[in-house]
Design a protein around this motif. Structure first.
Motif, short mmCIF file in Angstrom:
data_model
loop_
_atom_site.label_atom_id
_atom_site.label_comp_id
_atom_site.label_asym_id
_atom_site.label_seq_id
_atom_site.Cartn_x
_atom_site.Cartn_y
_atom_site.Cartn_z
N UNK A 171 -0.02 -1.35 -0.24
CA UNK A 171 -0.05 -0.04 0.20
C UNK A 171 1.37 0.94 0.24
N UNK A 172 2.17 1.58 0.83
CA UNK A 172 2.66 2.68 0.99
C UNK A 172 3.33 2.68 -0.32
N UNK A 173 4.19 1.39 -0.77
CA UNK A 173 4.73 1.93 -2.10
C UNK A 173 3.40 2.17 -3.00
N UNK A 174 2.96 2.10 -3.37
CA UNK A 174 1.62 2.06 -4.46
C UNK A 174 1.36 3.58 -4.17
N UNK A 175 1.44 4.73 -3.19
CA UNK A 175 0.84 5.89 -2.58
C UNK A 175 1.69 6.79 -2.73
N UNK A 176 3.42 5.50 -2.48
CA UNK A 176 4.43 6.68 -2.35
C UNK A 176 5.25 6.75 -4.16
N UNK A 177 4.47 6.12 -4.76
CA UNK A 177 4.91 6.00 -5.87
C UNK A 177 6.19 5.39 -6.59
N UNK A 178 6.17 4.02 -6.03
CA UNK A 178 7.67 3.12 -6.34
C UNK A 178 7.32 2.42 -7.70
N UNK A 179 5.66 2.35 -8.07
CA UNK A 179 5.37 1.81 -9.81
C UNK A 179 5.42 2.23 -10.46
N UNK A 180 4.88 3.92 -10.26
CA UNK A 180 4.50 5.24 -10.85
C UNK A 180 4.09 6.13 -10.49
N UNK A 200 -1.39 12.13 -4.40
CA UNK A 200 -0.49 12.58 -4.44
C UNK A 200 0.19 13.05 -3.40
N UNK A 201 -0.64 14.15 -2.97
CA UNK A 201 -0.38 15.06 -1.32
C UNK A 201 -0.03 13.67 0.11
N UNK A 202 -0.71 12.75 -0.14
CA UNK A 202 -1.30 11.55 0.68
C UNK A 202 0.29 10.40 0.33
N UNK A 203 0.64 10.57 -0.80
CA UNK A 203 1.58 10.05 -0.83
C UNK A 203 3.10 10.40 -0.03
N UNK A 204 2.99 12.12 -0.32
CA UNK A 204 4.29 12.29 0.24
C UNK A 204 4.50 12.54 1.47
N UNK A 205 3.40 11.99 2.17
CA UNK A 205 3.53 11.47 4.19
C UNK A 205 4.32 10.08 3.84
N UNK A 206 3.99 9.53 3.76
CA UNK A 206 4.48 8.19 3.85
C UNK A 206 6.12 8.41 3.62
N UNK A 256 10.83 10.16 0.63
CA UNK A 256 11.86 9.40 -0.05
C UNK A 256 12.38 9.83 -1.23
N UNK A 257 10.90 9.35 -2.31
CA UNK A 257 11.69 9.34 -3.39
C UNK A 257 11.17 10.34 -3.81
N UNK A 258 10.48 11.51 -3.48
CA UNK A 258 10.57 12.93 -3.92
C UNK A 258 11.47 13.27 -4.15
#
Length: 429
Positions: free
Chosen positions: A355-364, A374-380, A385-387
């Protein structure tokens, strides 16, 4: 704390299965995703090689002469008359249009061909041209009258698209439409800022001419990111999460084997045990990131040729997420000890990491999702770290990617505080 740290590091280094999951698996996924999904991540503009047939039905010099004659016959003050004619010479709408189409940026994509109307339409049918741009007979005259004298309805550029190449034709249509909208907006802005022509023709004309200067400016000054670079970072920040669950899982195993009880009976404070888990998870996370980035750079040349400043930034972000993983490992450990079950670790590694990988952008890229996701993923942890990694890789100012570092440190503090509050302060029973 040092003995606990040494013990945890030695245990994981002896576990070949764990090492394969933490290092080998992400490296294999980097190779697969980086080569298979490269087109989805590549941010460089595609080479469309578009051909535009230009049908010029006007005599620009004659149209400008008509406008000049009309201005001179309008009995305006000499100063206003000279200002209008000077502005008209600067504007020249067909010249602005051609300068835009022939600019270095668009010349790499567009091939311009002058044709008669019949030949151009035949070229469209044969798909020898992707679009037809028709400049009407009174384009210069009508446009100047509307822009500088606020008279008439202006002129219209006509675009006929090829049905055989809808993508290329659509791009050409958008380019011309953008030119027209920009010219209309800047003209209206200039007329609004100045007085009406009858009151102060010179002021309005100068404003319109100044605003009508065309050009193309790149929106982003950042360097593009390749697919291998993206998935190296994406897989690294995803699999570093497993360090937290692995550390917490071994900690609960120590409880089941009464190792934790023996530590307490020996007089060690429970917080020393928890601090050892934080330190060991943080160290292992940093080492894992260093190995993945090093192997990717060595084998795939993902970060080849980067300056020392880049590697310093990479180390800084890696240290921040490593500390965050340490806090997360402590929280999972405390939850396991409080609940007296390894369910927290199993749930995290079995579902939450995905779930964290999906929202954090690890796959796309998360920019392909809605704004709130997108904002939610920035707080994982992995998303922040990805951003930060990507912004630093693209050459952004330190102030931008340091925001991700601050987020990671803030999450680390929250995780650690929750773990300390939740962790048992004495031996059960």
């Amino acid at each position: 704390m040092a003995p606990f740290l040494k013990k945890d590091v030695l245990l994981i280094l002896r576990d070949r299965k764990e090492l394969a999951i933490l290092v080998l698996m992400p490296f294999v996924l980097i190779a697969i995703l980086g080569f298979a999904l490269g087109d989805m991540i590549n941010t460089q503009s595609p080479k469309l090689d578009m051909t535009v047939a230009i049908v010029d039905e006007e005599d620009e010099a004659e149209g400008f002469a008509r406008f000049e004659a009309e201005v001179r016959e309008a009995a305006l003050p000499e100063e206003a008359e000279n200002a209008l004619l000077s502005a008209a010479e600067q504007v020249r709408p067909q010249r602005l249009l051609r300068n835009m189409l022939e600019s270095p940026e668009l010349s790499e994509l567009l091939t311009l061909t002058e044709m008669e109307l019949g030949d151009a339409r035949l070229a469209l049918e044969r798909d020898e041209a992707n679009a037809l741009l028709r400049i009407p007979p009174d384009f210069t005259y009508d446009t100047l009258r509307r822009m500088l004298l606020e008279q008439g309805d202006g002129a219209t550029l006509e675009v006929e698209a090829s049905e055989a190449s809808p993508l290329r034709a659509g791009v050409i249509r958008d380019i011309v439409d953008g030119f027209a909208r920009s010219l209309n907006f800047q003209t209206a802005l200039g007329q609004t800022a100045g007085a009406a022509p009858s009151e102060s023709a010179g002021g309005s004309a100068s404003a319109a001419a100044a605003q009508a200067q065309g050009g193309i400016e790149s929106v982003s000054k950042l360097e593009p990111v390749t697919s291998l670079q993206y998935y190296t970072i994406g897989m690294a920040v995803m699999f570093v999460l497993f360090i937290a669950s692995s550390t917490a899982g071994r900690a609960f195993l120590e409880k089941q084997q009464f190792t934790f009880d023996r530590i307490l009976l020996a007089g060690a404070h429970p917080m020393r045990f928890l601090g050892g888990k934080i330190a060991s998870a943080a160290m292992l996370a940093f080492l894992q990131l260093a190995v993945l980035f090093g192997l990717s750079s060595l084998i795939f040349q993902s970060f080849a040729g980067q300056p020392l400043r880049f590697w310093a930034g990479l180390a800084s972000i890696s240290a921040a997420i490593a500390v965050c993983i340490g806090g997360l490992a402590a929280l999972l450990t405390a939850m396991n000890y409080r609940l007296r079950t390894g369910a927290a670790t199993d749930l995290f590694s079995g579902m939450m990491v995905s779930v964290l990988a999906f929202f954090g952008g690890s796959f796309f890229p998360t920019t392909q999702m809605s704004e709130w996701l997108n904002a939610l993923g920035g707080w994982t942890p992995n998303g922040a770290a990805l951003v930060a990694y990507l912004q630093m890789l693209q050459g952004a100012e330190a102030e931008r990617w340091l925001d991700g570092v601050y987020r990671l440190l803030a999450m680390a503090a929250v995780f650690t505080a929750a773990a300390v509050w939740m962790f048992p302060k004495r031996r059960d029973g």
